[in-house]
Design a protein around this motif. Structure first.
Motif, mmCIF file in Angstrom:
data_model
loop_
_atom_site.group_PDB
_atom_site.id
_atom_site.type_symbol
_atom_site.label_atom_id
_atom_site.label_comp_id
_atom_site.label_asym_id
_atom_site.label_seq_id
_atom_site.Cartn_x
_atom_site.Cartn_y
_atom_site.Cartn_z
ATOM 1 N N VAL A 65 0.858 -1.182 0.000
ATOM 2 C CA VAL A 65 0.000 0.000 0.000
ATOM 3 C C VAL A 65 0.895 1.234 0.000
ATOM 4 C CG1 VAL A 65 -1.785 1.294 1.216
ATOM 5 C CG2 VAL A 65 -1.822 -1.215 1.232
ATOM 6 N N ASP A 66 0.678 2.118 -0.968
ATOM 7 C CA ASP A 66 1.461 3.348 -1.103
ATOM 8 C C ASP A 66 0.779 4.461 -0.313
ATOM 9 O OD1 ASP A 66 2.995 5.515 -1.887
ATOM 10 O OD2 ASP A 66 3.246 4.765 -3.937
ATOM 11 N N LEU A 67 1.512 5.082 0.618
ATOM 12 C CA LEU A 67 0.956 6.121 1.470
ATOM 13 C C LEU A 67 1.208 7.528 0.941
ATOM 14 C CD1 LEU A 67 1.919 4.766 5.016
ATOM 15 C CD2 LEU A 67 -0.150 4.316 3.669
ATOM 16 N N ARG A 68 1.862 7.666 -0.195
ATOM 17 C CA ARG A 68 2.152 8.991 -0.738
ATOM 18 C C ARG A 68 0.886 9.649 -1.300
ATOM 19 N NH1 ARG A 68 7.134 7.451 -4.588
ATOM 20 N NH2 ARG A 68 5.670 5.719 -4.983
ATOM 21 N N THR A 69 0.923 10.978 -1.344
ATOM 22 C CA THR A 69 -0.201 11.722 -1.906
ATOM 23 C C THR A 69 -0.241 11.531 -3.414
ATOM 24 O OG1 THR A 69 -0.098 13.385 -0.147
ATOM 25 C CG2 THR A 69 -1.239 14.004 -2.163
ATOM 26 N N ARG A 70 -1.407 11.160 -3.888
ATOM 27 C CA ARG A 70 -1.605 10.972 -5.327
ATOM 28 C C ARG A 70 -2.725 11.880 -5.810
ATOM 29 N NH1 ARG A 70 -2.370 4.607 -5.357
ATOM 30 N NH2 ARG A 70 -3.039 5.070 -3.216
ATOM 31 N N ALA A 71 -2.870 11.966 -7.098
ATOM 32 C CA ALA A 71 -3.861 12.881 -7.672
ATOM 33 C C ALA A 71 -4.501 12.255 -8.894
ATOM 34 C CB ALA A 71 -3.207 14.217 -8.036
ATOM 35 N N PHE A 72 -5.707 12.688 -9.154
ATOM 36 C CA PHE A 72 -6.410 12.332 -10.383
ATOM 37 C C PHE A 72 -7.347 13.480 -10.724
ATOM 38 C CE2 PHE A 72 -9.209 10.847 -7.040
ATOM 39 C CZ PHE A 72 -10.469 11.200 -7.490
ATOM 40 N N ASN A 73 -7.805 13.506 -11.941
ATOM 41 C CA ASN A 73 -8.702 14.570 -12.375
ATOM 42 C C ASN A 73 -10.011 13.986 -12.883
ATOM 43 O OD1 ASN A 73 -7.308 13.600 -14.814
ATOM 44 N ND2 ASN A 73 -8.469 15.194 -15.842
ATOM 45 N N ILE A 74 -11.071 14.727 -12.628
ATOM 46 C CA ILE A 74 -12.388 14.388 -13.162
ATOM 47 C C ILE A 74 -12.577 15.184 -14.443
ATOM 48 C CG2 ILE A 74 -14.863 14.410 -12.721
ATOM 49 C CD1 ILE A 74 -14.284 14.287 -9.770
ATOM 50 N N PRO A 75 -12.748 14.538 -15.579
ATOM 51 C CA PRO A 75 -12.927 15.292 -16.833
ATOM 52 C C PRO A 75 -14.155 16.187 -16.741
ATOM 53 C CG PRO A 75 -12.528 12.955 -17.264
ATOM 54 C CD PRO A 75 -12.775 13.089 -15.794
ATOM 55 N N PRO A 76 -14.135 17.332 -17.423
ATOM 56 C CA PRO A 76 -15.303 18.225 -17.395
ATOM 57 C C PRO A 76 -16.565 17.511 -17.876
ATOM 58 C CG PRO A 76 -13.413 19.356 -18.325
ATOM 59 C CD PRO A 76 -13.010 17.915 -18.173
ATOM 60 N N CYS A 77 -17.595 17.571 -17.069
ATOM 61 C CA CYS A 77 -18.870 16.943 -17.393
ATOM 62 C C CYS A 77 -19.971 17.994 -17.304
ATOM 63 C CB CYS A 77 -19.171 15.776 -16.450
ATOM 64 S SG CYS A 77 -19.105 16.180 -14.693
ATOM 65 N N GLN A 78 -21.058 17.761 -18.018
ATOM 66 C CA GLN A 78 -22.157 18.706 -18.047
ATOM 67 C C GLN A 78 -22.938 18.657 -16.736
ATOM 68 O OE1 GLN A 78 -24.682 18.335 -21.462
ATOM 69 N NE2 GLN A 78 -23.000 18.445 -22.941
ATOM 70 N N VAL A 79 -23.158 19.831 -16.169
ATOM 71 C CA VAL A 79 -23.908 19.960 -14.923
ATOM 72 C C VAL A 79 -25.030 20.960 -15.143
ATOM 73 C CG1 VAL A 79 -23.811 20.638 -12.497
ATOM 74 C CG2 VAL A 79 -21.900 19.399 -13.516
ATOM 75 N N THR A 80 -26.240 20.558 -14.829
ATOM 76 C CA THR A 80 -27.384 21.453 -14.890
ATOM 77 C C THR A 80 -27.547 22.142 -13.546
ATOM 78 O OG1 THR A 80 -28.485 19.998 -16.495
ATOM 79 C CG2 THR A 80 -29.843 21.632 -15.363
ATOM 80 N N THR A 81 -27.358 23.437 -13.505
ATOM 81 C CA THR A 81 -27.363 24.183 -12.258
ATOM 82 C C THR A 81 -28.782 24.479 -11.794
ATOM 83 O OG1 THR A 81 -27.179 26.260 -13.487
ATOM 84 C CG2 THR A 81 -25.131 25.212 -12.792
ATOM 85 N N THR A 140 -21.231 16.268 -9.369
ATOM 86 C CA THR A 140 -22.430 16.611 -10.124
ATOM 87 C C THR A 140 -23.615 16.903 -9.207
ATOM 88 O OG1 THR A 140 -22.909 14.231 -10.341
ATOM 89 C CG2 THR A 140 -21.700 15.295 -12.137
ATOM 90 N N HIS A 141 -23.713 16.168 -8.099
ATOM 91 C CA HIS A 141 -24.825 16.397 -7.169
ATOM 92 C C HIS A 141 -24.693 17.740 -6.463
ATOM 93 C CE1 HIS A 141 -28.064 15.426 -4.407
ATOM 94 N NE2 HIS A 141 -27.280 15.720 -3.405
ATOM 95 N N SER A 142 -23.482 18.106 -6.067
ATOM 96 C CA SER A 142 -23.286 19.358 -5.340
ATOM 97 C C SER A 142 -23.438 20.566 -6.261
ATOM 98 C CB SER A 142 -21.899 19.375 -4.681
ATOM 99 O OG SER A 142 -21.757 18.322 -3.758
ATOM 100 N N MET A 143 -22.891 20.487 -7.474
ATOM 101 C CA MET A 143 -22.958 21.628 -8.381
ATOM 102 C C MET A 143 -24.375 21.862 -8.894
ATOM 103 S SD MET A 143 -19.936 22.885 -8.380
ATOM 104 C CE MET A 143 -19.839 22.324 -6.665
ATOM 105 N N SER A 144 -25.200 20.827 -8.930
ATOM 106 C CA SER A 144 -26.580 21.010 -9.394
ATOM 107 C C SER A 144 -27.403 21.836 -8.414
ATOM 108 C CB SER A 144 -27.245 19.646 -9.612
ATOM 109 O OG SER A 144 -27.333 18.921 -8.388
ATOM 110 N N LYS A 145 -26.933 22.010 -7.182
ATOM 111 C CA LYS A 145 -27.639 22.814 -6.195
ATOM 112 C C LYS A 145 -27.186 24.265 -6.199
ATOM 113 C CE LYS A 145 -28.293 18.930 -2.990
ATOM 114 N NZ LYS A 145 -28.056 18.446 -1.614
ATOM 115 N N LYS A 146 -26.218 24.607 -7.043
ATOM 116 C CA LYS A 146 -25.692 25.967 -7.101
ATOM 117 C C LYS A 146 -26.100 26.642 -8.405
ATOM 118 C CE LYS A 146 -23.494 25.247 -3.252
ATOM 119 N NZ LYS A 146 -23.893 25.928 -1.997
#
Length: 259
Positions: free
Chosen positions: A37-53, A95-101
């Protein structure tokens, strides 16, 4: 030999043992099964997706997320594929959080929304032994403008100039008591300056002749827990007296009900 940034989770005859490492670790052949198990900080990105505000607009929103594993045993026994589960959970929460804004809230409060999004993701991933350190929202193009009938009143009347540099919620608060102050004749010589600490635009400063007591009374009449939650900011009042004395007053609308 286990490096300092790794741990080994050992299953001995079907039972999980405490994590081992760093340093030299002894495993029994044909009896122990182990996983690094690697304990180092890692990163990933969520590709831009359509959000209905909330105001009916459609916006492309993505995120860059940094995470780390704080409990090696839980990260191994809780989920089968930790990376895929974390990505899916983060995208669903996004997507759930941004739809409330609204569109305006997403564009002007991106840093604050990223912090709230990180806390929401942590509530779901903490039982997996994983913790999100940072979430940075990435905004794409605006696909559909918000509906005019659902938009919050952000247009400032020409009779109250200088509010263009303030955010929407602070605009409405400023307009509420400034409109009352403009209708009456000034009784005092002091000038009161309204400043939005979240805006760096020098035009976001209003100066109107009034008294400090009347100004604070007007603000106190409309204070509520819902308004404090919506504004989430601090106000600074600068009072210049006739003798040149400078006084500063702060009104905290970032938490609580301001009682």
């Amino acid at each position: 030999m286990v490096p300092n940034y790794q741990r080994i989770v050992v299953f001995r005859l079907g039972r999980v043992c405490p994590p081992k490492g760093p340093g030299v670790v002894l495993v029994l052949p044909l009896i122990d099964q182990w996983q690094k198990v690697d304990l180092r900080t890692r990163a990933f990105n969520i590709p831009p997706c359509q959000v209905t505000t909330r105001d009916g607009g459609v916006l492309l929103v993505g995120a860059d997320i940094q995470f780390r594993i704080w409990n090696p045993v839980m990260s191994v026994v809780s989920v089968q594929d930790l990376n895929a589960s974390t990505r899916m959970t983060a995208q669903n929460v996004l997507t759930h959080s941004m739809s409330k804004k609204t569109i305006r809230e997403i564009q002007t409060e991106r840093v604050k929304l990223g912090e709230y999004l990180g806390m929401d993701i942590n509530e779901m991933t903490r039982p997996w032994g994983l913790e999100v350190d940072r979430v940075e929202l990435t905004l794409g193009s605006l696909i559909k403008s918000p509906d005019e009938d659902q938009m919050a009143p952000l247009i400032v009347p020409p009779s109250v100039p200088g509010l263009e540099g303030l955010t929407g919620s602070i605009q409405q608060l400023a307009m509420h008591f400034l409109s009352h102050g403009a209708s009456s004749q000034p009784q005092h010589r002091d000038s009161i300056t309204f400043t939005d600490e979240l805006s760096s635009d020098p035009e976001g400063i209003i100066t109107t002749p009034s008294s400090l007591e009347d100004l604070l009374s007007s603000v106190q009449m409309i204070l509520s827990e819902d308004l404090v939650h919506k504004v989430g900011a601090c106000f600074q009042f600068e009072v210049s007296s006739a003798d040149g004395q400078q006084l500063k007053y702060y009104l905290d609308l970032s938490q609580g009900d301001c009682s």
